[in-house]
Structure formats: C-alpha cells, structure tokens
Write a protein that holds these residues in place. Structure first.
Motif, PDB file in Angstrom:
ATOM      1  N   GLY A   1      59.268  51.136  -4.592  1.00 27.69           N
ATOM      2  CA  GLY A   1      59.652  49.858  -4.009  1.00 27.69           C
ATOM      3  C   GLY A   1      58.467  49.168  -3.342  1.00 27.69           C
ATOM      4  O   GLY A   1      57.386  49.751  -3.195  1.00 27.69           O
ATOM      5  N   LEU A   2      58.695  47.942  -2.900  1.00 24.64           N
ATOM      6  CA  LEU A   2      57.640  47.137  -2.287  1.00 24.64           C
ATOM      7  C   LEU A   2      57.048  47.833  -1.064  1.00 24.64           C
ATOM      8  O   LEU A   2      55.831  47.880  -0.901  1.00 24.64           O
ATOM      9  CB  LEU A   2      58.200  45.758  -1.902  1.00 24.64           C
ATOM     10  CG  LEU A   2      57.222  44.817  -1.209  1.00 24.64           C
ATOM     11  CD1 LEU A   2      56.031  44.519  -2.111  1.00 24.64           C
ATOM     12  CD2 LEU A   2      57.926  43.531  -0.806  1.00 24.64           C
ATOM     13  N   ARG A   3      57.894  48.375  -0.209  1.00 32.35           N
ATOM     14  CA  ARG A   3      57.396  49.034   1.007  1.00 32.35           C
ATOM     15  C   ARG A   3      56.490  50.211   0.654  1.00 32.35           C
ATOM     16  O   ARG A   3      55.414  50.386   1.243  1.00 32.35           O
ATOM     17  CB  ARG A   3      58.569  49.492   1.859  1.00 32.35           C
ATOM     18  CG  ARG A   3      58.126  50.128   3.144  1.00 32.35           C
ATOM     19  CD  ARG A   3      59.301  50.509   3.998  1.00 32.35           C
ATOM     20  NE  ARG A   3      58.802  51.240   5.148  1.00 32.35           N
ATOM     21  CZ  ARG A   3      59.454  51.395   6.245  1.00 32.35           C
ATOM     22  NH1 ARG A   3      60.661  50.886   6.373  1.00 32.35           N
ATOM     23  NH2 ARG A   3      58.945  52.075   7.233  1.00 32.35           N
ATOM     24  N   ALA A   4      56.911  51.027  -0.311  1.00 34.31           N
ATOM     25  CA  ALA A   4      56.097  52.182  -0.721  1.00 34.31           C
ATOM     26  C   ALA A   4      54.777  51.723  -1.329  1.00 34.31           C
ATOM     27  O   ALA A   4      53.718  52.325  -1.072  1.00 34.31           O
ATOM     28  CB  ALA A   4      56.863  53.052  -1.706  1.00 34.31           C
ATOM     29  N   ARG A   5      54.823  50.663  -2.124  1.00 44.20           N
ATOM     30  CA  ARG A   5      53.579  50.145  -2.726  1.00 44.20           C
ATOM     31  C   ARG A   5      52.634  49.616  -1.648  1.00 44.20           C
ATOM     32  O   ARG A   5      51.422  49.834  -1.717  1.00 44.20           O
ATOM     33  CB  ARG A   5      53.888  49.065  -3.756  1.00 44.20           C
ATOM     34  CG  ARG A   5      54.535  49.597  -5.027  1.00 44.20           C
ATOM     35  CD  ARG A   5      54.548  48.585  -6.160  1.00 44.20           C
ATOM     36  NE  ARG A   5      54.992  47.256  -5.824  1.00 44.20           N
ATOM     37  CZ  ARG A   5      56.252  46.833  -5.882  1.00 44.20           C
ATOM     38  NH1 ARG A   5      57.214  47.660  -6.260  1.00 44.20           N
ATOM     39  NH2 ARG A   5      56.568  45.591  -5.570  1.00 44.20           N
ATOM     40  N   LYS A   6      53.184  48.947  -0.640  1.00 43.61           N
ATOM     41  CA  LYS A   6      52.346  48.436   0.453  1.00 43.61           C
ATOM     42  C   LYS A   6      51.728  49.584   1.252  1.00 43.61           C
ATOM     43  O   LYS A   6      50.566  49.516   1.641  1.00 43.61           O
ATOM     44  CB  LYS A   6      53.157  47.527   1.380  1.00 43.61           C
ATOM     45  CG  LYS A   6      53.396  46.149   0.798  1.00 43.61           C
ATOM     46  CD  LYS A   6      54.087  45.245   1.807  1.00 43.61           C
ATOM     47  CE  LYS A   6      54.198  43.839   1.260  1.00 43.61           C
ATOM     48  NZ  LYS A   6      54.721  42.911   2.257  1.00 43.61           N
ATOM     49  N   LYS A   7      52.507  50.635   1.496  1.00 46.37           N
ATOM     50  CA  LYS A   7      51.973  51.791   2.216  1.00 46.37           C
ATOM     51  C   LYS A   7      50.850  52.452   1.419  1.00 46.37           C
ATOM     52  O   LYS A   7      49.810  52.817   1.974  1.00 46.37           O
ATOM     53  CB  LYS A   7      53.091  52.799   2.512  1.00 46.37           C
ATOM     54  CG  LYS A   7      54.035  52.343   3.600  1.00 46.37           C
ATOM     55  CD  LYS A   7      55.079  53.386   3.886  1.00 46.37           C
ATOM     56  CE  LYS A   7      54.505  54.287   4.947  1.00 46.37           C
ATOM     57  NZ  LYS A   7      55.464  55.186   5.551  1.00 46.37           N
ATOM     58  N   THR A   8      51.068  52.593   0.122  1.00 50.76           N
ATOM     59  CA  THR A   8      50.027  53.182  -0.722  1.00 50.76           C
ATOM     60  C   THR A   8      48.784  52.305  -0.712  1.00 50.76           C
ATOM     61  O   THR A   8      47.660  52.806  -0.607  1.00 50.76           O
ATOM     62  CB  THR A   8      50.537  53.391  -2.160  1.00 50.76           C
ATOM     63  OG1 THR A   8      51.615  54.332  -2.127  1.00 50.76           O
ATOM     64  CG2 THR A   8      49.439  53.897  -3.081  1.00 50.76           C
ATOM     65  N   GLN A   9      48.971  50.985  -0.785  1.00 55.88           N
ATOM     66  CA  GLN A   9      47.819  50.081  -0.783  1.00 55.88           C
ATOM     67  C   GLN A   9      47.060  50.157   0.540  1.00 55.88           C
ATOM     68  O   GLN A   9      45.830  50.158   0.556  1.00 55.88           O
ATOM     69  CB  GLN A   9      48.246  48.634  -1.071  1.00 55.88           C
ATOM     70  CG  GLN A   9      47.066  47.707  -1.299  1.00 55.88           C
ATOM     71  CD  GLN A   9      46.160  48.178  -2.438  1.00 55.88           C
ATOM     72  OE1 GLN A   9      46.613  48.394  -3.545  1.00 55.88           O
ATOM     73  NE2 GLN A   9      44.876  48.358  -2.150  1.00 55.88           N
ATOM     74  N   THR A  10      47.778  50.254   1.645  1.00 56.39           N
ATOM     75  CA  THR A  10      47.117  50.393   2.944  1.00 56.39           C
ATOM     76  C   THR A  10      46.328  51.693   2.996  1.00 56.39           C
ATOM     77  O   THR A  10      45.183  51.723   3.460  1.00 56.39           O
ATOM     78  CB  THR A  10      48.142  50.327   4.093  1.00 56.39           C
ATOM     79  OG1 THR A  10      48.812  49.067   4.031  1.00 56.39           O
ATOM     80  CG2 THR A  10      47.473  50.481   5.458  1.00 56.39           C
TER      81      THR A  10
END
Length: 190
Positions: free
Chosen positions: A3-12
């Motif tokens: 999901g978007l939240r998981a992708r954002k965490k991975t990107q961070t």
C-alpha cells in the motif's frame, strides 16, 4: 503490491540509507553523525531512529526492498527443484541485484575500525527467511537437513565475500561465489 503507506516507509528508509552512504563515502564512517544523516536525508533525528537503531545499522541492516526481492526469488523457484539448487539460484540472483551494496559495505568496514567492530551479520534475516521458505517448500525434509543446506550455502557466500577485492569487476566477484557454491554443492546437491 504494498500500500501507499508501506511504499512511503520503504522510500524513507531508502532515502535515509542513500544519504548516509553518500556521507560515509565522502567523509568516512567515523566522521558522520546521526544528525548529519538526518539533515542530509531531510528528516528529523527522531525519524532516523524510527528506521535505524544507529548509524551502524544503516550499513548492516537488511532492507525492506532486499527482503521483498529475496521473497520474489524464492517464489520463482520450481517446487520440485532440489533445495541446494534453489539456494544457489537465490543467492546468485540476490548478488546480481545487490552486489554493489555489499561492496560499499566492505569498503566502509575496511575504513572504519568502529564499524568493523560493531557490524552484525547481515545474514540473520536471510537465513530466517530461507528457513521459513524451505520448510514450507520441502515438508518431507528434516529441519536439521534444511538448515545444513541453508547454512552451508550462506556460509560459502560469507567466506568468499570476506576475500572480495573491491577493485575487481562485479562479474569476477560473483564468479567467485558461484565457484565456491559449485565446489560445495558437488557434495550436497542430491
């Protein structure tokens, strides 16, 4: 697909790691602080600690993208393939993707006595993930036999990586791992 939240965490996570590695390469590991890394990654110091235990962890932590890639490699293996053959394919597939990061790790470790002393094995998560996958994939094999194969393959990888020369071409380094796995596998394959 995460999901978007998981992708954002991975990107961070990736952004923090990229900023840290760039600073380590530029200044040396021991000359970089967590505050320097946070500033370069444009995150708060507290945010840094949401992702990493300390600056050593930036170098030695198995990343979420690596775990996802490895799970993909495991999923691609044929169900009837011998475990050793699967291990070789997974390790070589992983190296094809992440060998440059391993070289950075080795270079940083060589330049920092502090990092060399604090570095924890990156293989713990790898072994744990392979164990779960192999137990599910090979239910008729005894767990000690599965762990023998996994630990032999990962041990061969670790042994060869210790002797990598960072100025060698990637194909030569990966070829050394392949040769070690082939030599070891001749006695374990079937």
């Amino acid at each position: 697909m995460p999901g978007l939240r998981a992708r954002k965490k991975t990107q961070t996570w990736l952004d923090i790691r990229a900023a840290a590695l760039a600073l380590f390469e530029e200044r040396g590991f021991d000359a970089v602080s967590v505050s320097d890394i946070a500033a370069a990654a444009d995150v708060a110091r507290g945010t840094f600690f949401n992702y990493f235990e300390g600056k050593e962890a930036v170098v030695v932590t198995y990343g979420p993208h690596e775990a996802e890639f490895q799970r993909g490699l495991m999923a691609q293996r044929p169900h009837d393939e011998p475990l050793w053959d699967s291990m070789v394919a997974i390790i070589l597939g992983y190296l094809d993707e992440f060998e440059p990061g391993i070289v950075v790790h080795l270079r940083l470790k060589a330049g920092s006595p502090g990092l060399a002393r604090s570095a924890r094995p990156m293989t713990e998560r790898l072994v744990a993930d392979l164990r779960v996958w192999a137990l599910e994939r090979h239910p008729r094999m005894a767990e000690p036999d599965i762990m023998l194969v996994i630990n032999a393959a990962v041990g061969a990888l670790g042994t060869v990586v210790q002797y990598w020369q960072v100025d060698q071409p990637p194909a030569a380094r990966i070829g050394q791992v392949r040769a070690a796995l082939d030599r070891l596998g001749a006695g374990l394959a079937h």
